[in-house]
Design a protein around this motif. Structure first.
Motif, PDB file in Angstrom:
ATOM      1  N   PRO A   1       0.945  -1.001   0.038  1.00  0.00           N
ATOM      2  CA  PRO A   1      -0.132   0.130  -0.209  1.00  0.00           C
ATOM      3  C   PRO A   1       0.804   1.265   0.145  1.00  0.00           C
ATOM      4  CG  PRO A   1      -0.864  -1.529   1.493  1.00  0.00           C
ATOM      5  CD  PRO A   1       0.650  -2.131   1.199  1.00  0.00           C
ATOM      6  N   VAL A   2       0.296   2.285  -0.772  1.00  0.00           N
ATOM      7  CA  VAL A   2       1.214   3.350  -1.010  1.00  0.00           C
ATOM      8  C   VAL A   2       0.721   4.644   0.195  1.00  0.00           C
ATOM      9  CG1 VAL A   2       1.912   5.304  -2.481  1.00  0.00           C
ATOM     10  CG2 VAL A   2       1.556   3.103  -3.412  1.00  0.00           C
ATOM     11  N   GLU A   3       1.533   4.544   1.400  1.00  0.00           N
ATOM     12  CA  GLU A   3       0.965   5.292   2.364  1.00  0.00           C
ATOM     13  C   GLU A   3       1.523   6.732   2.088  1.00  0.00           C
ATOM     14  OE1 GLU A   3       2.264   2.962   5.725  1.00  0.00           O
ATOM     15  OE2 GLU A   3       0.758   1.430   5.582  1.00  0.00           O
ATOM     16  N   ARG A   4       1.249   7.517   1.173  1.00  0.00           N
ATOM     17  CA  ARG A   4       1.579   9.157   1.185  1.00  0.00           C
ATOM     18  C   ARG A   4       0.068   9.655   0.700  1.00  0.00           C
ATOM     19  NH1 ARG A   4       6.746   9.818  -2.818  1.00  0.00           N
ATOM     20  NH2 ARG A   4       8.110   8.346  -2.004  1.00  0.00           N
ATOM     21  N   VAL A   5       0.386  11.008   1.290  1.00  0.00           N
ATOM     22  CA  VAL A   5      -0.832  11.846   1.091  1.00  0.00           C
ATOM     23  C   VAL A   5      -1.000  12.058  -0.155  1.00  0.00           C
ATOM     24  CG1 VAL A   5      -1.829  14.178   1.695  1.00  0.00           C
ATOM     25  CG2 VAL A   5      -0.499  12.895   3.583  1.00  0.00           C
ATOM     26  N   GLY A   6      -2.329  11.984  -0.621  1.00  0.00           N
ATOM     27  CA  GLY A   6      -2.384  12.277  -2.101  1.00  0.00           C
ATOM     28  C   GLY A   6      -2.335  11.026  -3.062  1.00  0.00           C
ATOM     29  N   PHE A   7      -1.971   9.806  -2.562  1.00  0.00           N
ATOM     30  CA  PHE A   7      -1.845   8.732  -3.361  1.00  0.00           C
ATOM     31  C   PHE A   7      -3.006   7.580  -3.071  1.00  0.00           C
ATOM     32  CE2 PHE A   7       2.060  10.796  -4.225  1.00  0.00           C
ATOM     33  CZ  PHE A   7       2.882  10.017  -5.153  1.00  0.00           C
ATOM     34  N   SER A   8      -3.264   6.896  -4.060  1.00  0.00           N
ATOM     35  CA  SER A   8      -4.401   5.734  -3.733  1.00  0.00           C
ATOM     36  C   SER A   8      -3.640   4.448  -4.272  1.00  0.00           C
ATOM     37  CB  SER A   8      -5.619   6.035  -4.654  1.00  0.00           C
ATOM     38  OG  SER A   8      -6.278   7.208  -3.652  1.00  0.00           O
ATOM     39  N   TRP A   9      -4.048   3.444  -3.659  1.00  0.00           N
ATOM     40  CA  TRP A   9      -3.415   2.188  -3.809  1.00  0.00           C
ATOM     41  C   TRP A   9      -4.634   1.102  -3.829  1.00  0.00           C
ATOM     42  CZ3 TRP A   9      -3.175  -2.678  -1.256  1.00  0.00           C
ATOM     43  CH2 TRP A   9      -2.213  -3.527  -1.902  1.00  0.00           C
ATOM     44  N   GLU A  10      -4.845   0.670  -4.829  1.00  0.00           N
ATOM     45  CA  GLU A  10      -5.984  -0.627  -4.643  1.00  0.00           C
ATOM     46  C   GLU A  10      -5.614  -1.925  -5.078  1.00  0.00           C
ATOM     47  OE1 GLU A  10     -10.481  -1.859  -6.928  1.00  0.00           O
ATOM     48  OE2 GLU A  10      -9.293   0.144  -7.707  1.00  0.00           O
ATOM     49  N   GLU A  11      -5.903  -2.857  -3.972  1.00  0.00           N
ATOM     50  CA  GLU A  11      -5.560  -4.279  -4.044  1.00  0.00           C
ATOM     51  C   GLU A  11      -5.966  -5.025  -5.126  1.00  0.00           C
ATOM     52  OE1 GLU A  11      -4.926  -8.324  -1.677  1.00  0.00           O
ATOM     53  OE2 GLU A  11      -5.504  -6.464  -0.580  1.00  0.00           O
ATOM     54  N   LEU A  12      -5.246  -5.566  -6.194  1.00  0.00           N
ATOM     55  CA  LEU A  12      -5.783  -6.388  -7.270  1.00  0.00           C
ATOM     56  C   LEU A  12      -5.580  -7.846  -6.908  1.00  0.00           C
ATOM     57  CD1 LEU A  12      -3.646  -4.473 -10.024  1.00  0.00           C
ATOM     58  CD2 LEU A  12      -6.034  -4.229  -9.474  1.00  0.00           C
ATOM     59  N   PHE A  13      -4.634  -8.326  -6.415  1.00  0.00           N
ATOM     60  CA  PHE A  13      -4.621  -9.939  -6.020  1.00  0.00           C
ATOM     61  C   PHE A  13      -3.633 -10.044  -4.825  1.00  0.00           C
ATOM     62  CE2 PHE A  13      -1.718  -9.445  -9.350  1.00  0.00           C
ATOM     63  CZ  PHE A  13      -0.464 -10.278  -8.913  1.00  0.00           C
TER      64      PHE A  13
ATOM     65  N   SER B   1       0.573  -8.794  -1.398  1.00  0.00           N
ATOM     66  CA  SER B   1      -0.403  -8.201  -2.095  1.00  0.00           C
ATOM     67  C   SER B   1       0.051  -7.303  -3.017  1.00  0.00           C
ATOM     68  CB  SER B   1      -1.387  -7.333  -1.346  1.00  0.00           C
ATOM     69  OG  SER B   1      -1.934  -8.157  -0.294  1.00  0.00           O
ATOM     70  N   ILE B   2      -0.572  -7.555  -4.321  1.00  0.00           N
ATOM     71  CA  ILE B   2      -0.007  -6.566  -5.684  1.00  0.00           C
ATOM     72  C   ILE B   2      -1.331  -5.507  -5.735  1.00  0.00           C
ATOM     73  CG2 ILE B   2       0.470  -6.407  -8.064  1.00  0.00           C
ATOM     74  CD1 ILE B   2       2.634  -7.671  -6.410  1.00  0.00           C
ATOM     75  N   GLY B   3      -1.020  -4.402  -6.094  1.00  0.00           N
ATOM     76  CA  GLY B   3      -2.107  -3.441  -6.097  1.00  0.00           C
ATOM     77  C   GLY B   3      -1.462  -2.386  -7.279  1.00  0.00           C
ATOM     78  N   VAL B   4      -2.621  -1.443  -7.532  1.00  0.00           N
ATOM     79  CA  VAL B   4      -2.340  -0.638  -8.651  1.00  0.00           C
ATOM     80  C   VAL B   4      -2.417   0.870  -7.858  1.00  0.00           C
ATOM     81  CG1 VAL B   4      -4.856  -0.457  -9.367  1.00  0.00           C
ATOM     82  CG2 VAL B   4      -3.197   0.634 -10.747  1.00  0.00           C
ATOM     83  N   ALA B   5      -1.528   1.811  -8.155  1.00  0.00           N
ATOM     84  CA  ALA B   5      -1.166   3.025  -7.560  1.00  0.00           C
ATOM     85  C   ALA B   5      -1.414   4.206  -8.440  1.00  0.00           C
ATOM     86  CB  ALA B   5      -0.149   3.031  -6.688  1.00  0.00           C
TER      87      ALA B   5
END
Length: 301
Positions: A149-161, A264-268
């Motif tokens: 998970p991208v823990e930065r203000v203004g960033f989003s991260w969604e788990e894919l698998f 976990s792999i996600g898209v940021a």
């Protein structure tokens, strides 16, 4: 100096008449004259020889027209390129991803997407997790596929698998026939790990710490296939995700009994940054693709 002034200048140069040029540009003749006068003042030289409303380029104007034609052509090309980039069925997508996703997951993802959108092109970057996020920060990429998970203000991260991690050992290893072991059973073995900055390195270090030991690193790599090859050669053991196409003839794959060994792999992406429609469309496709990927994997376990 404004783009509009250059376009007005070119039109006057083409028709050699202020009134006819103004009519073609849908502006008043006085407004056109003022615009050309401001341009000439900015340049410090006259651009036309005037004879009433008829004009012709002088030598300064002829030289300047050549450059203006080149500049306006580049601007039009740029506008067209931007138009193409934001079209959902064309355009270009800039995607970065972890080294460990490059062997088959990303090629499969893009291959499936381009079956429907063959005119979309891609810029692809493989790198460590830290550099992926830096590329996203600077705007060098539209999206990135990363393992934490991208823990930065203004960033989003969604788990894919989520994917299982397995211990791999050489076929000749004392544990090769066991099928499943506790992670601490390889605490004394030479360990083939991943380089600093690679997402799997962080995960491996954390799992080994939970198991009560620090891995005895003898080699460090970036690619799962390289690590697998080193284990195949009998140079140590490792902890890797399952990957299609890996040569398993000389290694044994062992489940971990005492710890949940997954990643976990996600898209940021950056939340408030403009995303062209083609990027939005691809992001939606990514989510659906990996939902299907998870279903297919679960059926084969």
């Amino acid at each position: 100096m404004e783009w509009q002034q250059l376009a007005y200048f070119r039109k006057v140069a083409q028709v050699q008449h202020f009134t006819r040029a103004a009519e073609a540009l849908y502006i008043s003749q006085p407004a056109l004259s003022r615009s050309i006068a401001r341009l000439e003042k900015k340049l410090g030289v006259p651009l036309f020889e005037r004879n009433g409303r008829n004009v012709r380029l002088n030598r300064y104007g002829q030289m300047f027209l050549t450059k203006v034609e080149e500049a306006l052509l580049l601007i039009e090309e740029g506008k067209q390129e931007i138009h193409d980039m934001i079209q959902p069925n064309r355009g270009q997508i800039s995607l970065s991803f972890l080294h460990t996703l490059g062997s088959h997951l990303v090629p499969e993802l893009i291959g499936e997407y381009r079956k429907t959108f063959p005119d979309v092109t891609f810029q692809l970057f493989q790198n460590t997790a830290d550099i992926l996020i830096e590329q996203l920060t600077t705007g060098d990429v539209d999206l990135c596929l990363t393992s934490k998970p991208v823990e930065r203000v203004g960033f989003s991260w969604e788990e894919l698998f989520s994917e299982q991690l397995y211990i791999i050992v050489p076929k000749s290893h004392r544990l090769a026939e066991k099928g499943a072991i506790e992670l601490a059973e390889i605490a004394e073995d030479p360990f083939i790990g991943f380089k600093e900055g690679v997402g799997l390195r962080t995960i491996t270090d954390q799992l080994c710490q939970k198991a009560g030991f620090t891995p005895n690193l003898t080699f460090e790599g970036q690619e799962v296939s390289t690590v697998n090859g080193l284990v195949s050669a009998g140079l140590g053991v490792s902890l890797i995700p399952d990957r299609k196409g890996l040569d398993e003839t000389e290694v044994s794959k062992l489940k971990v009994l005492d710890l949940e060994c997954t990643r976990s792999i996600g898209v940021a992406w950056v939340e408030d940054r403009y995303k062209p429609q083609v990027v939005e469309q691809f992001q939606t496709f990514i989510v659906h693709f990996f939902k299907s990927y998870q279903v297919i994997n679960s059926l084969h376990r």
